[in-house]
Scaffold this active site. Structure first.
Site, PDB file in Angstrom:
ATOM      1  N   TYR A 196      13.551   4.832   7.819  1.00  0.00           N
ATOM      2  CA  TYR A 196      14.798   5.257   8.462  1.00  0.00           C
ATOM      3  C   TYR A 196      15.695   6.097   7.544  1.00  0.00           C
ATOM      4  O   TYR A 196      16.832   6.404   7.913  1.00  0.00           O
ATOM      5  CB  TYR A 196      15.573   4.026   8.952  1.00  0.00           C
ATOM      6  CG  TYR A 196      14.851   3.224   9.999  1.00  0.00           C
ATOM      7  CD1 TYR A 196      14.913   3.570  11.346  1.00  0.00           C
ATOM      8  CD2 TYR A 196      14.078   2.107   9.651  1.00  0.00           C
ATOM      9  CE1 TYR A 196      14.235   2.836  12.312  1.00  0.00           C
ATOM     10  CE2 TYR A 196      13.393   1.372  10.605  1.00  0.00           C
ATOM     11  CZ  TYR A 196      13.478   1.739  11.934  1.00  0.00           C
ATOM     12  OH  TYR A 196      12.800   1.017  12.895  1.00  0.00           O
ATOM     13  N   ASN A 223       0.824  -1.208   0.000  1.00  0.00           N
ATOM     14  CA  ASN A 223       0.000   0.000   0.000  1.00  0.00           C
ATOM     15  C   ASN A 223       0.857   1.257   0.000  1.00  0.00           C
ATOM     16  O   ASN A 223       0.343   2.354   0.200  1.00  0.00           O
ATOM     17  CB  ASN A 223      -0.922   0.003   1.229  1.00  0.00           C
ATOM     18  CG  ASN A 223      -2.058  -0.995   1.100  1.00  0.00           C
ATOM     19  OD1 ASN A 223      -2.752  -1.028   0.096  1.00  0.00           O
ATOM     20  ND2 ASN A 223      -2.241  -1.821   2.118  1.00  0.00           N
ATOM     21  N   ASN A 224       2.168   1.092  -0.216  1.00  0.00           N
ATOM     22  CA  ASN A 224       3.087   2.227  -0.191  1.00  0.00           C
ATOM     23  C   ASN A 224       3.256   2.771  -1.606  1.00  0.00           C
ATOM     24  O   ASN A 224       3.868   2.124  -2.444  1.00  0.00           O
ATOM     25  CB  ASN A 224       4.435   1.782   0.385  1.00  0.00           C
ATOM     26  CG  ASN A 224       5.377   2.947   0.634  1.00  0.00           C
ATOM     27  OD1 ASN A 224       5.389   3.929  -0.106  1.00  0.00           O
ATOM     28  ND2 ASN A 224       6.177   2.849   1.681  1.00  0.00           N
ATOM     29  N   PRO A 225       2.736   3.976  -1.884  1.00  0.00           N
ATOM     30  CA  PRO A 225       2.835   4.510  -3.254  1.00  0.00           C
ATOM     31  C   PRO A 225       4.268   4.775  -3.694  1.00  0.00           C
ATOM     32  O   PRO A 225       4.567   4.759  -4.891  1.00  0.00           O
ATOM     33  CB  PRO A 225       2.016   5.808  -3.189  1.00  0.00           C
ATOM     34  CG  PRO A 225       2.002   6.186  -1.740  1.00  0.00           C
ATOM     35  CD  PRO A 225       2.018   4.897  -0.986  1.00  0.00           C
ATOM     36  N   LYS A 226       5.171   5.005  -2.749  1.00  0.00           N
ATOM     37  CA  LYS A 226       6.566   5.267  -3.108  1.00  0.00           C
ATOM     38  C   LYS A 226       7.238   3.997  -3.632  1.00  0.00           C
ATOM     39  O   LYS A 226       8.081   4.060  -4.528  1.00  0.00           O
ATOM     40  CB  LYS A 226       7.323   5.839  -1.914  1.00  0.00           C
ATOM     41  CG  LYS A 226       6.838   7.233  -1.519  1.00  0.00           C
ATOM     42  CD  LYS A 226       7.630   7.827  -0.378  1.00  0.00           C
ATOM     43  CE  LYS A 226       7.135   9.228  -0.038  1.00  0.00           C
ATOM     44  NZ  LYS A 226       7.868   9.824   1.092  1.00  0.00           N
ATOM     45  N   ASP A 253      10.186  -7.311   1.413  1.00  0.00           N
ATOM     46  CA  ASP A 253      10.328  -7.057   2.843  1.00  0.00           C
ATOM     47  C   ASP A 253      11.704  -6.459   3.028  1.00  0.00           C
ATOM     48  O   ASP A 253      12.687  -6.939   2.431  1.00  0.00           O
ATOM     49  CB  ASP A 253      10.165  -8.323   3.681  1.00  0.00           C
ATOM     50  CG  ASP A 253       9.932  -7.990   5.150  1.00  0.00           C
ATOM     51  OD1 ASP A 253       9.143  -7.062   5.426  1.00  0.00           O
ATOM     52  OD2 ASP A 253      10.525  -8.643   6.024  1.00  0.00           O
ATOM     53  N   ARG A 283      16.396  -1.473  -2.094  1.00  0.00           N
ATOM     54  CA  ARG A 283      15.198  -1.899  -2.806  1.00  0.00           C
ATOM     55  C   ARG A 283      15.388  -1.748  -4.306  1.00  0.00           C
ATOM     56  O   ARG A 283      14.932  -2.587  -5.079  1.00  0.00           O
ATOM     57  CB  ARG A 283      13.973  -1.111  -2.340  1.00  0.00           C
ATOM     58  CG  ARG A 283      12.658  -1.652  -2.915  1.00  0.00           C
ATOM     59  CD  ARG A 283      11.436  -0.930  -2.368  1.00  0.00           C
ATOM     60  NE  ARG A 283      11.323  -1.140  -0.933  1.00  0.00           N
ATOM     61  CZ  ARG A 283      11.595  -0.210  -0.013  1.00  0.00           C
ATOM     62  NH1 ARG A 283      11.996   0.987  -0.374  1.00  0.00           N
ATOM     63  NH2 ARG A 283      11.459  -0.483   1.262  1.00  0.00           N
ATOM     64  N   PHE A 325      11.372   7.680   3.256  1.00  0.00           N
ATOM     65  CA  PHE A 325      10.478   7.277   4.334  1.00  0.00           C
ATOM     66  C   PHE A 325      11.231   6.334   5.256  1.00  0.00           C
ATOM     67  O   PHE A 325      12.393   5.996   5.013  1.00  0.00           O
ATOM     68  CB  PHE A 325       9.202   6.618   3.784  1.00  0.00           C
ATOM     69  CG  PHE A 325       9.455   5.450   2.865  1.00  0.00           C
ATOM     70  CD1 PHE A 325       9.469   4.157   3.348  1.00  0.00           C
ATOM     71  CD2 PHE A 325       9.662   5.651   1.506  1.00  0.00           C
ATOM     72  CE1 PHE A 325       9.696   3.074   2.500  1.00  0.00           C
ATOM     73  CE2 PHE A 325       9.883   4.578   0.641  1.00  0.00           C
ATOM     74  CZ  PHE A 325       9.901   3.294   1.146  1.00  0.00           C
TER      75      PHE A 325
END
Length: 206
Positions: free
Chosen positions: A157, A8-11, A72, A190, A155
């Site tokens: 850390y 659900n994270n748009p970034k 993850d 990521r 976002f």
């Protein structure tokens, strides 16, 4: 090909879109979790990033019939024996409270000298097809932990993390929350993990 992004994270969605576009895969349609048929959110019971990424990707593929990508990721701090690790998003108790997580980590590391503040962002991305084919890709981003948040981008850390590349560059190293989206894609955990799935996505997309 329609590809479900189990987040659900748009970034995260935007990051994968940029990576696929750069690879010439603009014909792959990314389906956000919010636009997919609703299904029970799986409980992330894994002990590793790979475990949790597979749990989420398998659930998405089984529920929607779409090829699904899930990740993850978290921060592994050397002084804390690799923690927060898989608990990064809920380090302070609640899930996704970035400010509380950052404050707790800074407090725990308050007396740790600069030479022992090494850490790394780690991400594992899983790509799962409805017929059970699975691909995993891991990315690491080495750096060190600051003593207070710096920067407004990113976002989690990001405001506490100085990449090793910034330290190597010399004066005025920036936190990952001060980098542009393009700079971060080229360096981040990521970004590396997602880039490792590009060949598999290209093959599935034909």
């Amino acid at each position: 090909m329609r590809l479900l992004v189990a987040s659900n994270n748009p970034k995260k969605l935007a990051e994968l879109r940029r990576i696929l576009d750069a690879a010439g895969l603009d014909h792959v349609e990314l389906v956000p979790l919010a636009e997919a048929p609703a299904y029970p959110e799986p409980v992330e019971t894994g002990r590793t990033f790979a475990d949790n990424a597979l749990i989420k990707a398998r659930a998405g593929a089984a529920a929607t019939g779409l090829v699904t990508v899930a990740d993850d990721s978290g921060l592994a701090v050397e002084e804390l024996n690799g923690m927060p690790g898989v608990l990064s998003a809920r380090w302070s108790g609640g899930h996704g409270d970035d400010a509380a997580n950052n404050s707790l980590l800074l407090a725990q590391m308050g007396d740790v000298p600069d030479e022992r503040r090494g850490c790394a962002f780690v991400s594992v991305c899983a790509l799962v097809t409805p017929d059970g084919e699975e691909t995993l890709s891991e990315g690491r981003w080495e750096g060190r932990l600051l003593r207070e948040p710096v920067g407004e981008n990113g976002f989690g850390y990001d405001p506490l993390f100085v990449p090793a590349e910034e330290d190597a560059a010399g004066s005025s190293p920036r936190s990952s929350a001060q980098l542009s989206a393009e700079e971060k894609d080229a360096l981040s955990h990521r970004g590396k993990a997602l880039a490792g799935l590009v060949d598999a996505i290209a093959r599935l997309a034909g």
